[in-house]
Write a protein that holds these residues in place. Structure first.
Motif, PDB file in Angstrom:
ATOM      1  N   ARG A  17       0.837  -1.214   0.000  1.00 35.72           N
ATOM      2  CA  ARG A  17       0.000   0.000   0.000  1.00 35.72           C
ATOM      3  C   ARG A  17       0.867   1.258   0.000  1.00 35.72           C
ATOM      4  O   ARG A  17       0.563   2.250  -0.684  1.00 35.72           O
ATOM      5  N   ILE A  18       1.946   1.225   0.765  1.00 34.82           N
ATOM      6  CA  ILE A  18       2.856   2.382   0.815  1.00 34.82           C
ATOM      7  C   ILE A  18       3.478   2.623  -0.559  1.00 34.82           C
ATOM      8  O   ILE A  18       3.556   3.765  -1.030  1.00 34.82           O
ATOM      9  N   LYS A  19       3.918   1.544  -1.227  1.00 37.90           N
ATOM     10  CA  LYS A  19       4.543   1.695  -2.544  1.00 37.90           C
ATOM     11  C   LYS A  19       3.534   2.231  -3.562  1.00 37.90           C
ATOM     12  O   LYS A  19       3.878   3.084  -4.397  1.00 37.90           O
ATOM     13  N   LEU A  20       2.316   1.756  -3.512  1.00 36.14           N
ATOM     14  CA  LEU A  20       1.295   2.257  -4.432  1.00 36.14           C
ATOM     15  C   LEU A  20       0.967   3.719  -4.153  1.00 36.14           C
ATOM     16  O   LEU A  20       0.757   4.508  -5.077  1.00 36.14           O
ATOM     17  N   ALA A  21       0.963   4.091  -2.880  1.00 34.31           N
ATOM     18  CA  ALA A  21       0.729   5.503  -2.538  1.00 34.31           C
ATOM     19  C   ALA A  21       1.870   6.371  -3.055  1.00 34.31           C
ATOM     20  O   ALA A  21       1.640   7.503  -3.511  1.00 34.31           O
ATOM     21  N   LEU A  22       3.104   5.860  -3.028  1.00 33.43           N
ATOM     22  CA  LEU A  22       4.251   6.618  -3.516  1.00 33.43           C
ATOM     23  C   LEU A  22       4.107   7.000  -4.983  1.00 33.43           C
ATOM     24  O   LEU A  22       4.601   8.040  -5.416  1.00 33.43           O
ATOM     25  N   VAL A  23       3.434   6.148  -5.755  1.00 35.26           N
ATOM     26  CA  VAL A  23       3.282   6.412  -7.191  1.00 35.26           C
ATOM     27  C   VAL A  23       1.908   6.962  -7.529  1.00 35.26           C
ATOM     28  O   VAL A  23       1.522   7.015  -8.703  1.00 35.26           O
ATOM     29  N   GLY A  24       1.145   7.373  -6.518  1.00 32.05           N
ATOM     30  CA  GLY A  24      -0.143   8.018  -6.758  1.00 32.05           C
ATOM     31  C   GLY A  24      -1.297   7.071  -7.004  1.00 32.05           C
ATOM     32  O   GLY A  24      -2.307   7.463  -7.608  1.00 32.05           O
ATOM     33  N   LEU A  25      -1.194   5.834  -6.516  1.00 30.84           N
ATOM     34  CA  LEU A  25      -2.245   4.845  -6.756  1.00 30.84           C
ATOM     35  C   LEU A  25      -2.858   4.324  -5.463  1.00 30.84           C
ATOM     36  O   LEU A  25      -3.308   3.184  -5.389  1.00 30.84           O
ATOM     37  N   ALA A  26      -2.924   5.157  -4.452  1.00 24.03           N
ATOM     38  CA  ALA A  26      -3.452   4.723  -3.158  1.00 24.03           C
ATOM     39  C   ALA A  26      -4.905   4.270  -3.249  1.00 24.03           C
ATOM     40  O   ALA A  26      -5.343   3.404  -2.475  1.00 24.03           O
ATOM     41  N   ASP A  27      -5.652   4.841  -4.189  1.00 23.43           N
ATOM     42  CA  ASP A  27      -7.078   4.505  -4.315  1.00 23.43           C
ATOM     43  C   ASP A  27      -7.337   3.380  -5.310  1.00 23.43           C
ATOM     44  O   ASP A  27      -8.501   3.083  -5.615  1.00 23.43           O
ATOM     45  N   ALA A  28      -6.287   2.777  -5.836  1.00 20.45           N
ATOM     46  CA  ALA A  28      -6.466   1.766  -6.882  1.00 20.45           C
ATOM     47  C   ALA A  28      -5.976   0.389  -6.449  1.00 20.45           C
ATOM     48  O   ALA A  28      -5.799  -0.494  -7.287  1.00 20.45           O
ATOM     49  N   VAL A  29      -5.787   0.184  -5.160  1.00 18.67           N
ATOM     50  CA  VAL A  29      -5.128  -1.045  -4.696  1.00 18.67           C
ATOM     51  C   VAL A  29      -5.915  -2.302  -5.053  1.00 18.67           C
ATOM     52  O   VAL A  29      -5.319  -3.362  -5.267  1.00 18.67           O
ATOM     53  N   ASN A  30      -7.230  -2.219  -5.140  1.00 23.83           N
ATOM     54  CA  ASN A  30      -8.043  -3.410  -5.382  1.00 23.83           C
ATOM     55  C   ASN A  30      -8.466  -3.566  -6.836  1.00 23.83           C
ATOM     56  O   ASN A  30      -9.255  -4.460  -7.165  1.00 23.83           O
ATOM     57  N   LEU A  31      -7.923  -2.741  -7.715  1.00 21.12           N
ATOM     58  CA  LEU A  31      -8.255  -2.847  -9.131  1.00 21.12           C
ATOM     59  C   LEU A  31      -7.350  -3.853  -9.827  1.00 21.12           C
ATOM     60  O   LEU A  31      -6.207  -4.058  -9.429  1.00 21.12           O
ATOM     61  N   ILE A  61       9.308  10.201 -11.626  1.00 18.57           N
ATOM     62  CA  ILE A  61      10.683   9.711 -11.557  1.00 18.57           C
ATOM     63  C   ILE A  61      11.556  10.670 -10.756  1.00 18.57           C
ATOM     64  O   ILE A  61      12.318  10.259  -9.872  1.00 18.57           O
ATOM     65  N   LEU A  62      11.420  11.959 -11.035  1.00 14.48           N
ATOM     66  CA  LEU A  62      12.227  12.946 -10.312  1.00 14.48           C
ATOM     67  C   LEU A  62      11.822  13.021  -8.838  1.00 14.48           C
ATOM     68  O   LEU A  62      12.680  13.177  -7.959  1.00 14.48           O
ATOM     69  N   ASP A  63      10.521  12.912  -8.566  1.00 11.98           N
ATOM     70  CA  ASP A  63      10.054  12.938  -7.174  1.00 11.98           C
ATOM     71  C   ASP A  63      10.571  11.732  -6.393  1.00 11.98           C
ATOM     72  O   ASP A  63      10.970  11.851  -5.221  1.00 11.98           O
ATOM     73  N   LEU A  64      10.565  10.558  -7.024  1.00  2.03           N
ATOM     74  CA  LEU A  64      11.060   9.354  -6.349  1.00  2.03           C
ATOM     75  C   LEU A  64      12.557   9.446  -6.094  1.00  2.03           C
ATOM     76  O   LEU A  64      13.042   9.046  -5.039  1.00  2.03           O
ATOM     77  N   ARG A  65      13.275   9.996  -7.050  1.00  2.00           N
ATOM     78  CA  ARG A  65      14.710  10.182  -6.853  1.00  2.00           C
ATOM     79  C   ARG A  65      14.966  11.113  -5.668  1.00  2.00           C
ATOM     80  O   ARG A  65      15.828  10.864  -4.829  1.00  2.00           O
ATOM     81  N   ALA A  66      14.194  12.204  -5.590  1.00  2.00           N
ATOM     82  CA  ALA A  66      14.364  13.152  -4.490  1.00  2.00           C
ATOM     83  C   ALA A  66      13.981  12.534  -3.148  1.00  2.00           C
ATOM     84  O   ALA A  66      14.653  12.759  -2.134  1.00  2.00           O
ATOM     85  N   ALA A  67      12.903  11.747  -3.127  1.00  2.00           N
ATOM     86  CA  ALA A  67      12.401  11.202  -1.860  1.00  2.00           C
ATOM     87  C   ALA A  67      13.206   9.999  -1.380  1.00  2.00           C
ATOM     88  O   ALA A  67      13.428   9.836  -0.174  1.00  2.00           O
ATOM     89  N   LEU A  68      13.645   9.155  -2.314  1.00  2.00           N
ATOM     90  CA  LEU A  68      14.262   7.887  -1.945  1.00  2.00           C
ATOM     91  C   LEU A  68      15.765   7.830  -2.198  1.00  2.00           C
ATOM     92  O   LEU A  68      16.437   6.918  -1.709  1.00  2.00           O
ATOM     93  N   GLY A  69      16.283   8.761  -2.992  1.00  2.00           N
ATOM     94  CA  GLY A  69      17.703   8.750  -3.321  1.00  2.00           C
ATOM     95  C   GLY A  69      18.098   7.656  -4.285  1.00  2.00           C
ATOM     96  O   GLY A  69      19.278   7.293  -4.374  1.00  2.00           O
ATOM     97  N   CYS A  70      17.133   7.124  -5.021  1.00  2.00           N
ATOM     98  CA  CYS A  70      17.420   6.027  -5.948  1.00  2.00           C
ATOM     99  C   CYS A  70      18.230   6.506  -7.152  1.00  2.00           C
ATOM    100  O   CYS A  70      18.143   7.659  -7.569  1.00  2.00           O
ATOM    101  N   THR A  71      18.969   5.586  -7.717  1.00  2.00           N
ATOM    102  CA  THR A  71      19.613   5.773  -9.011  1.00  2.00           C
ATOM    103  C   THR A  71      18.680   5.207 -10.073  1.00  2.00           C
ATOM    104  O   THR A  71      18.133   4.119  -9.910  1.00  2.00           O
TER     105      THR A  71
END
Length: 247
Positions: free
Chosen positions: A120-134, A181-191
């Motif tokens: 649920r947390i990962k789906l919320a990170l990408v803007g899909l918090a309301d779509a978990v059961n689809l 992609i840019l938001d995730l890089r900023a929030a998580l520090g991913c490459t």
């Protein structure tokens, strides 16, 4: 291992029988960088991606990910990466929540409740918090790309590989994915290593890029996209970045 360097590609090449796809490709990807692999059809972008994620051993040179060789230490490499394939590759019979829970079930000993909460947390990170059961059939193409990124993030990998994330999307949806992609890089520090030929996305997200060319059977440019657009004297590079037909 040099912590400032996430990936080293050293004189990599790939042949299939007598056919050379590319040879002598060399570059590094810095930790925390958004690095784009680009070029025309048939130049070897997807082949290079498969090499970097350990699916295809290079027939020339060496590739390492966080200090691990992609051939001799492939399991260590795969623990450090997440991959979003071009099609999304979501399982159609599973909800989005179940799709993101799957790698957690396969590679961790977490109880089901914890796996569901992480998903649920990962789906919320990408803007899909309301779509978990689809189901995947019930969502748009842009949502499917976001769900595939959420699944790639499930195990908190430090490096994400995205194969043509904007392919098939309208400009507004594609721009939203670039921002994600840019938001995730900023929030998580991913490459991020992103394979794409979408010019607007390249300018929007890439810190640096490498350009492969089918005719040259290798790399013809490496650098910051805007710099290459302004200063390259290679006709194919210039044509690509200025969206012009080659003379």
């Amino acid at each position: 291992m040099n912590d400032a360097v996430a990936i080293v590609v050293d004189a990599a090449g790939q042949r299939f029988g007598t056919r050379t796809i590319f040879e002598n490709v060399s570059f590094t990807v810095a930790t925390g960088e958004v690095f784009v692999v680009l070029g025309g059809s048939g130049c070897g972008k997807s082949t290079l991606l498969k090499q970097m994620i350990g699916l295809l051993p290079p027939t020339q040179g060496r590739i390492s990910v966080r200090g691990h060789d992609v051939v001799t230490e492939v399991e260590a490499v795969r623990r450090d990466i997440g991959v979003m394939f071009q099609s999304g590759a979501l399982f159609g019979s599973m909800t989005l929540l179940e799709n993101i829970m799957l790698p957690l079930a396969m590679f961790t000993d977490l109880p089901a409740r914890a796996r569901a909460e992480i998903a649920r947390i990962k789906l919320a990170l990408v803007g899909l918090a309301d779509a978990v059961n689809l189901l995947p059939s019930e969502i748009s193409g842009g949502m499917a790309k976001r769900a595939a990124i959420a699944r790639a993030l499930a195990l908190d990998p430090p490096i994400l590989f995205l194969d043509e994330p904007s392919a098939g999307l309208d400009p507004i949806t594609g721009a939203g994915l670039d921002r994600l992609i840019l938001d995730l890089r900023a929030a998580l520090g991913c490459t991020f290593v992103v394979v794409t030929h979408e010019l607007q996305s390249i300018f929007a997200i890439a810190d640096r890029c490498v350009m492969l060319d089918r005719a040259a059977k290798g790399m013809i440019a490496l650098g910051v996209p805007r710099d290459l657009q302004r200063t390259s004297d290679h006709p194919t590079v210039r044509a690509f970045f200025n969206r012009e037909a080659e003379s």
